[in-house]
Design an enzyme around this catalytic site. Structure first.
Site, PDB file in Angstrom:
ATOM      1  N   GLU A   1      -5.143  -0.117  -7.994  1.00  0.00           N
ATOM      2  CA  GLU A   1      -4.154   0.921  -8.294  1.00  0.00           C
ATOM      3  C   GLU A   1      -2.940   0.180  -8.869  1.00  0.00           C
ATOM      4  OE1 GLU A   1      -2.679   2.929  -4.745  1.00  0.00           O
ATOM      5  OE2 GLU A   1      -2.751   4.861  -5.762  1.00  0.00           O
TER       6      GLU A   1
ATOM      7  N   ASN B   1      -2.908   6.240  -0.830  1.00  0.00           N
ATOM      8  CA  ASN B   1      -2.545   6.474   0.569  1.00  0.00           C
ATOM      9  C   ASN B   1      -1.833   7.792   0.811  1.00  0.00           C
ATOM     10  OD1 ASN B   1      -3.741   4.360   1.986  1.00  0.00           O
ATOM     11  ND2 ASN B   1      -2.298   2.941   1.059  1.00  0.00           N
TER      12      ASN B   1
ATOM     13  N   HIS C   1      -2.360  -2.917  -6.400  1.00  0.00           N
ATOM     14  CA  HIS C   1      -2.852  -2.560  -5.068  1.00  0.00           C
ATOM     15  C   HIS C   1      -4.382  -2.650  -5.028  1.00  0.00           C
ATOM     16  CE1 HIS C   1      -3.107   0.792  -1.786  1.00  0.00           C
ATOM     17  NE2 HIS C   1      -3.261  -0.412  -1.271  1.00  0.00           N
TER      18      HIS C   1
ATOM     19  N   SER D   1       0.825  -1.208   0.000  1.00  0.00           N
ATOM     20  CA  SER D   1       0.000   0.000   0.000  1.00  0.00           C
ATOM     21  C   SER D   1       0.859   1.257   0.000  1.00  0.00           C
ATOM     22  CB  SER D   1      -0.940  -0.015   1.205  1.00  0.00           C
ATOM     23  OG  SER D   1      -0.249  -0.406   2.360  1.00  0.00           O
TER      24      SER D   1
HETATM   25  N1  CAA Z   1     -16.741 -10.070   0.829  1.00  0.00           N
HETATM   26  C1  CAA Z   1     -17.788 -10.062   0.019  1.00  0.00           C
HETATM   27  N2  CAA Z   1     -18.787  -9.148   0.112  1.00  0.00           N
HETATM   28  C2  CAA Z   1     -18.698  -8.212   1.084  1.00  0.00           C
HETATM   29  C3  CAA Z   1     -17.611  -8.166   1.974  1.00  0.00           C
HETATM   30  C4  CAA Z   1     -16.596  -9.144   1.815  1.00  0.00           C
HETATM   31  N3  CAA Z   1     -15.511  -9.177   2.603  1.00  0.00           N
HETATM   32  N4  CAA Z   1     -17.781  -7.110   2.826  1.00  0.00           N
HETATM   33  C5  CAA Z   1     -18.938  -6.520   2.486  1.00  0.00           C
HETATM   34  N5  CAA Z   1     -19.500  -7.185   1.439  1.00  0.00           N
HETATM   35  C6  CAA Z   1     -20.728  -6.827   0.715  1.00  0.00           C
HETATM   36  C7  CAA Z   1     -21.974  -7.032   1.571  1.00  0.00           C
HETATM   37  O1  CAA Z   1     -22.439  -8.341   1.471  1.00  0.00           O
HETATM   38  C8  CAA Z   1     -22.935  -6.032   0.949  1.00  0.00           C
HETATM   39  O2  CAA Z   1     -23.503  -6.579  -0.235  1.00  0.00           O
HETATM   40  P1  CAA Z   1     -24.902  -5.979  -0.862  1.00  0.00           P
HETATM   41  O3  CAA Z   1     -24.606  -4.610  -1.380  1.00  0.00           O
HETATM   42  O4  CAA Z   1     -25.235  -6.942  -1.948  1.00  0.00           O
HETATM   43  O5  CAA Z   1     -25.882  -5.978   0.278  1.00  0.00           O
HETATM   44  C9  CAA Z   1     -22.026  -4.876   0.540  1.00  0.00           C
HETATM   45  O6  CAA Z   1     -20.702  -5.402   0.460  1.00  0.00           O
HETATM   46  C10 CAA Z   1     -22.044  -3.776   1.568  1.00  0.00           C
HETATM   47  O7  CAA Z   1     -21.730  -4.345   2.848  1.00  0.00           O
HETATM   48  P2  CAA Z   1     -22.629  -4.176   4.149  1.00  0.00           P
HETATM   49  O8  CAA Z   1     -24.074  -4.084   3.797  1.00  0.00           O
HETATM   50  O9  CAA Z   1     -22.207  -5.229   5.125  1.00  0.00           O
HETATM   51  O10 CAA Z   1     -22.141  -2.840   4.819  1.00  0.00           O
HETATM   52  P3  CAA Z   1     -21.980  -1.391   4.237  1.00  0.00           P
HETATM   53  O11 CAA Z   1     -23.053  -1.009   3.292  1.00  0.00           O
HETATM   54  O12 CAA Z   1     -21.723  -0.584   5.448  1.00  0.00           O
HETATM   55  O13 CAA Z   1     -20.615  -1.479   3.370  1.00  0.00           O
HETATM   56  C11 CAA Z   1     -18.306  -1.399   3.116  1.00  0.00           C
HETATM   57  C12 CAA Z   1     -19.435  -1.972   3.921  1.00  0.00           C
HETATM   58  C13 CAA Z   1     -18.342  -1.923   1.679  1.00  0.00           C
HETATM   59  C14 CAA Z   1     -17.016  -1.861   3.786  1.00  0.00           C
HETATM   60  C15 CAA Z   1     -18.443   0.169   3.118  1.00  0.00           C
HETATM   61  O14 CAA Z   1     -18.591   0.649   4.422  1.00  0.00           O
HETATM   62  C16 CAA Z   1     -17.277   0.874   2.481  1.00  0.00           C
HETATM   63  O15 CAA Z   1     -17.186   0.981   1.282  1.00  0.00           O
HETATM   64  N6  CAA Z   1     -16.362   1.395   3.337  1.00  0.00           N
HETATM   65  C17 CAA Z   1     -15.145   2.071   2.888  1.00  0.00           C
HETATM   66  C18 CAA Z   1     -14.113   1.012   2.586  1.00  0.00           C
HETATM   67  C19 CAA Z   1     -12.830   1.617   2.122  1.00  0.00           C
HETATM   68  O16 CAA Z   1     -12.607   2.811   2.067  1.00  0.00           O
HETATM   69  N7  CAA Z   1     -11.901   0.720   1.781  1.00  0.00           N
HETATM   70  C20 CAA Z   1     -10.576   1.103   1.389  1.00  0.00           C
HETATM   71  C21 CAA Z   1      -9.681   1.048   2.572  1.00  0.00           C
HETATM   72  S1  CAA Z   1      -8.037   1.505   2.153  1.00  0.00           S
HETATM   73  C22 CAA Z   1      -7.355   0.070   1.595  1.00  0.00           C
HETATM   74  O17 CAA Z   1      -7.918  -0.970   1.594  1.00  0.00           O
HETATM   75  C23 CAA Z   1      -6.006   0.125   1.020  1.00  0.00           C
HETATM   76  C24 CAA Z   1      -4.893   0.560   1.832  1.00  0.00           C
HETATM   77  O18 CAA Z   1      -3.843   0.604   1.278  1.00  0.00           O
HETATM   78  C25 CAA Z   1      -4.941   0.935   3.252  1.00  0.00           C
END
Ligand code: CAA
Length: 284
Positions: free
Chosen positions: A153, A191, A141, A120
């Site tokens: 990415e 990031n 990424h 990352s």
């Molecule tokens: N596997 C498969 N499906 C998943 C899942 C997983 N691990 N986690 C969530 N889902 C699915 C759920 O089943 C749900 O499906 P539907 O739309 O069909 O209902 C959907 O994703 C949304 O999940 P939830 O309903 O449980 O919860 P939510 O609406 O609050 O969404 C979230 C959860 C997708 C995590 C959302 O909160 C989100 O987008 N958050 C931001 C995440 C983000 O910014 N990620 C990047 C982080 S930085 C990084 O990763 C890189 C780095 O270098 C640090």
């Protein structure tokens, strides 16, 4: 570079198991490699649960979920990755660990194989320099949760060839992801921009400007972020956030990237966010 059919994934943690999941779901055979059986078991269990969740939501059939899981072969033997056409590393976010792995993988893998890192923030150019195939090293990424987030990415190191870039772009599209091209620089784009936001939110908590709940609400309701910055930091892992801030601080040399002292103290305390049960919030 040939046809990519079998993919090696190094590391079965949150990112590694998500990456193995999307490759298997995309029809690739996957070798998921870990250092200990318990990490492998935990990763395979997470993939099973997430595939079942997708089947329950109708995103794929139960048969497809079962077949996807069946395409993943767990292993503790890195030498077995020699049978792969493409390998992606998703190990701990420390240069010393990744550089050793890159040198080792370079000696194991056939010459034509592309070696990608899901890092990352660590320099792809430096990782490439650990190998005798620097033009075939690239950053790929993914974002957490990997099965859900559309972005990959794709980071070009200084030595990355056009053929390598094109192959990884095509591979990302086969996974139903959207590749976005960036050049190698500390934190890349994601990031470099995201982490200072999270770090600044931590300073606001530390200085008593507002509670984590209020700060998160500002971003959810005012900027339509799906998660506020402190919930997101807990979700990513506070240790990971700290490692990335240190890469930005060291790599760019600007005091604006100084890790928030509260973040440092929380990581020292073992409060790593969701995975440890406590971060800016408490988790059951
Ligand atoms: N596997 C498969 N499906 C998943 C899942 C997983 N691990 N986690 C969530 N889902 C699915 C759920 O089943 C749900 O499906 P539907 O739309 O069909 O209902 C959907 O994703 C949304 O999940 P939830 O309903 O449980 O919860 P939510 O609406 O609050 O969404 C979230 C959860 C997708 C995590 C959302 O909160 C989100 O987008 N958050 C931001 C995440 C983000 O910014 N990620 C990047 C982080 S930085 C990084 O990763 C890189 C780095 O270098 C640090």
């Amino acid at each position: 570079m040939g046809d990519i059919k079998t993919v090696g994934v190094l590391g079965a943690g949150t990112m590694g198991n998500g990456i193995a999941h999307v490759f298997a779901r995309g029809g690739f055979d996957v070798r998921l490699c870990e250092v200990e059986q318990r990490f492998l078991d935990r990763g395979l269990e997470a993939i099973k649960k997430n595939l079942e969740r997708e089947a329950a939501k109708g995103k794929l059939t139960t048969d497809e979920a079962v077949a996807s899981l069946g395409r993943i072969q767990g292993t503790l033997n890195r030498a077995s990755l020699a049978a792969c056409d493409f390998v992606i590393e998703a190990a701990t976010e420390k240069f010393e660990i990744k550089s050793k792995l890159f040198a080792e993988l370079d000696s194991i893998l056939p010459k034509h194989v592309i070696l990608a890192s899901n890092t990352s923030s660590i320099s792809i150019t430096r990782l490439a320099a650990q190998t005798k195939r620097p033009e075939q090293v690239i950053g790929m990424h993914f974002f957490n949760p990997v099965p859900v987030m559309k972005l990959v990415e794709v980071i070009r190191g200084m030595q990355t060839s056009q053929a390598t870039y094109d192959a990884v772009k095509e591979l990302s599209e086969k996974l139903d992801k959207t590749p976005v091209e960036v050049n190698d620089a500390p934190g890349f784009v994601s990031n470099r921009v995201l982490m200072p936001l999270l770090n600044e939110a931590m300073f606001a908590v530390m200085e008593g400007v507002a509670t984590p709940e209020s700060i998160d609400e500002v971003f959810q309701l005012g900027m339509a972020h799906p998660m506020g910055p402190l919930t997101l930091a807990d979700f990513i892992g506070l240790d990971v956030c700290l490692d990335i801030m240190r890469v930005l601080h060291d790599g760019l040399g600007d005091p604006k990237y100084r890790p928030c002292p509260l973040l440092v103290r929380m990581v020292d305390a073992g409060w790593l966010g969701r995975k440890s049960g406590r971060g800016f919030y408490q988790y059951a």
